[in-house]
Design an enzyme around this catalytic site. Structure first.
Site, mmCIF file in Angstrom:
data_model
loop_
_atom_site.group_PDB
_atom_site.id
_atom_site.type_symbol
_atom_site.label_atom_id
_atom_site.label_comp_id
_atom_site.label_asym_id
_atom_site.label_seq_id
_atom_site.Cartn_x
_atom_site.Cartn_y
_atom_site.Cartn_z
ATOM 1 N N LYS A 38 48.875 6.179 122.844
ATOM 2 C CA LYS A 38 48.409 7.621 122.294
ATOM 3 C C LYS A 38 48.517 7.401 120.670
ATOM 4 C CE LYS A 38 52.896 9.398 123.775
ATOM 5 N NZ LYS A 38 53.324 8.515 124.790
ATOM 6 N N ASN A 82 54.607 13.188 117.750
ATOM 7 C CA ASN A 82 55.294 12.010 118.120
ATOM 8 C C ASN A 82 55.163 10.744 117.274
ATOM 9 O OD1 ASN A 82 57.016 11.060 120.406
ATOM 10 N ND2 ASN A 82 55.568 9.743 120.848
ATOM 11 N N HIS A 109 60.100 6.937 131.669
ATOM 12 C CA HIS A 109 60.829 8.025 131.556
ATOM 13 C C HIS A 109 61.415 8.563 132.882
ATOM 14 C CE1 HIS A 109 60.053 7.997 127.417
ATOM 15 N NE2 HIS A 109 58.688 8.191 127.519
#
Length: 443
Positions: free
Chosen positions: A119, A142, A191
């Site tokens: 990303k 981010n 995560h």
């Protein structure tokens, strides 16, 4: 959204500070909270935000006095005290939700990008393509600059396009982004210390499509395909299927349906996974109305990012690749799969509860050995045991570089792609990369 409300900003890193600065700018009634605030940090914050009270300790003790809780990405919305706050009628949101609200009555376009891997590269590429097409472009999220910091730096001036890299953590607190076009690049294990399972993690990513958004989806990823929504414009990208935006292995080129776009060799990025990132970027940019000819011209001028499958040197024909930013299994699998040469992999660090068994398949027949470092090296070794590739434990990263170099032949690759976070041995992934390059130079 925030005026005439009592606002608590939880988490006082970069994002939290940008929210407090925004609250000060609009004259909102706000306070700051962090679990721990050092004396120096407290003094700095008081100087910066003299009108805002500061709290630390138990969030439970602080929350009852507030109407709105603005969460930093590092804090899960699922903490019991936050769930209870919402059940009592409290509003929970994040900085991206505030930006979306600010832009909703303006003509600014939003391109939003999420995914476990790729990303940052895709966001940077899309930003580059928008700028080179002559659009007033903001790249934030981010990728480094918090969105409200970017908004304040512009003095609220509208942009042609906001290109936002968004993590699942940021999307948890963004109920209605309403992006012009959005992409989910892929979903792989990451995560899982924060989510129940992979499906739960994918659901957080799926929130990027809330609103009337053109969807850009990875046709090769089962989770991404499942994100398709009714009555939406959907464009797929694929490395394995000849549909929409895809890679054609026969001609070695990227295509849109039957139209040749660009040869893979003309893309200045290493690895086949970056062909997927380019396809996604082109689909996003064309979806918001940018011209193909200009886009293709400028894909060729994009330099790529440091520590993302970046060639950092060559010794006696052996190529050294720094993928220190590959901090999860999916990133490392993509990096390995992107090369045709034999690989000597250096991996390990803080594993974040991941399952490393997906690396077994991609290593088989491709890797000479895996050199394991860091706190979770034994866990990785257990997950890879019996995959037909030699596993070598190393005390330090320089020791791993030396051991890999002793085995590698000219034309082969020594790849640092740890599949793990770095904080057990290094300050961050950039520091890990520095040590890798230094060890290469010391050979």
């Amino acid at each position: 959204m925030l005026l005439n409300k009592k606002i608590l900003v939880a988490g006082l890193g970069g994002t939290g500070l940008s929210v407090l600065a925004y609250c000060a700018h609009i004259g909102a009634n706000a306070a700051g909270y962090d679990a721990q605030i050092s004396e120096k940090q407290y003094a700095d914050l008081q100087e910066q935000f003299p009108n805002f009270p500061l709290f630390s300790g138990s969030l439970n003790d602080v929350l009852p006095d507030f109407d709105v809780l603005v969460l930093s990405p590092g804090i899960s919305r699922r903490q019991p005290e936050i769930v209870a706050f919402e059940q009592r009628g409290g509003k929970v949101l994040g900085d991206v939700a505030i930006l979306a609200d600010l832009l909703k009555n303006q003509s600014d376009k939003i391109i939003a990008i999420t995914g476990s891997n790729g990303k940052t590269t895709t966001t940077s590429l899309v930003g580059h393509l928008c700028e080179k097409s002559g659009w007033d472009t903001v790249v934030a999220g981010n990728i480094g600059t918090p969105v409200l910091q970017a908004w304040l730096e512009r003095g609220g001036k509208p942009a042609d396009v906001w290109v936002l890299e968004l993590s699942s953590f940021q999307l948890e607190t963004t109920d209605d982004l309403n992006a012009t076009a959005a992409a989910c690049l892929n979903v792989s294990e990451d995560h899982l210390d924060r989510y129940d399972d992979l499906l739960d993690y994918a659901r957080a990513k799926d929130r990027i499509f809330n609103g009337n958004t053109v969807q850009i989806l990875n046709a090769d990823d089962v989770f991404c395909r499942a994100m398709k929504r009714e009555n939406r414009t959907v464009h797929y990208f694929s490395l394995n299927q000849s549909k929409d935006y895809h890679f054609d292995p026969v001609s070695g080129s990227l295509k849109h349906e039957n139209t040749h776009l660009i040869a893979q060799n003309d893309i200045p990025l290493q690895g086949s996974h970056n062909a997927a990132n380019v396809l996604a970027a082109l689909a996003l940019c064309e979806s918001v109305g940018l011209q193909r000819e200009t886009l293709l011209q400028n894909v060729r001028t994009f330099k790529g990012l440091p520590h993302r499958v970046e060639k950092v040197g060559e010794k006696n024909g052996i190529i050294f690749i720094d993928d220190s930013k590959g901090t999860n299994v999916g990133a490392t699998a993509a990096a390995i799969a992107g090369f045709t040469q034999k690989i000597w992999l250096i991996a390990g660090g803080l594993g974040k509860g991941q399952d490393f068994t997906p690396l077994r398949e991609v290593l088989r027949g491709k890797a000479g050995a895996v050199f394991l470092i860091g706190v979770d090296a034994p866990k990785i070794a257990r997950d890879l045991d019996g995959c037909g590739v030699e596993l070598v434990f190393c005390e330090t990263l320089p020791q791993a570089v030396q051991a890999a170099y002793a085995k590698a032949q000219s034309g082969e690759i020594i790849l640092l792609s740890p599949a793990c976070a770095s904080m057990d041995m290094f300050k961050n992934y950039a520091h890990r990369a520095e040590v890798f390059v230094q060890a290469m130079n010391d050979l």
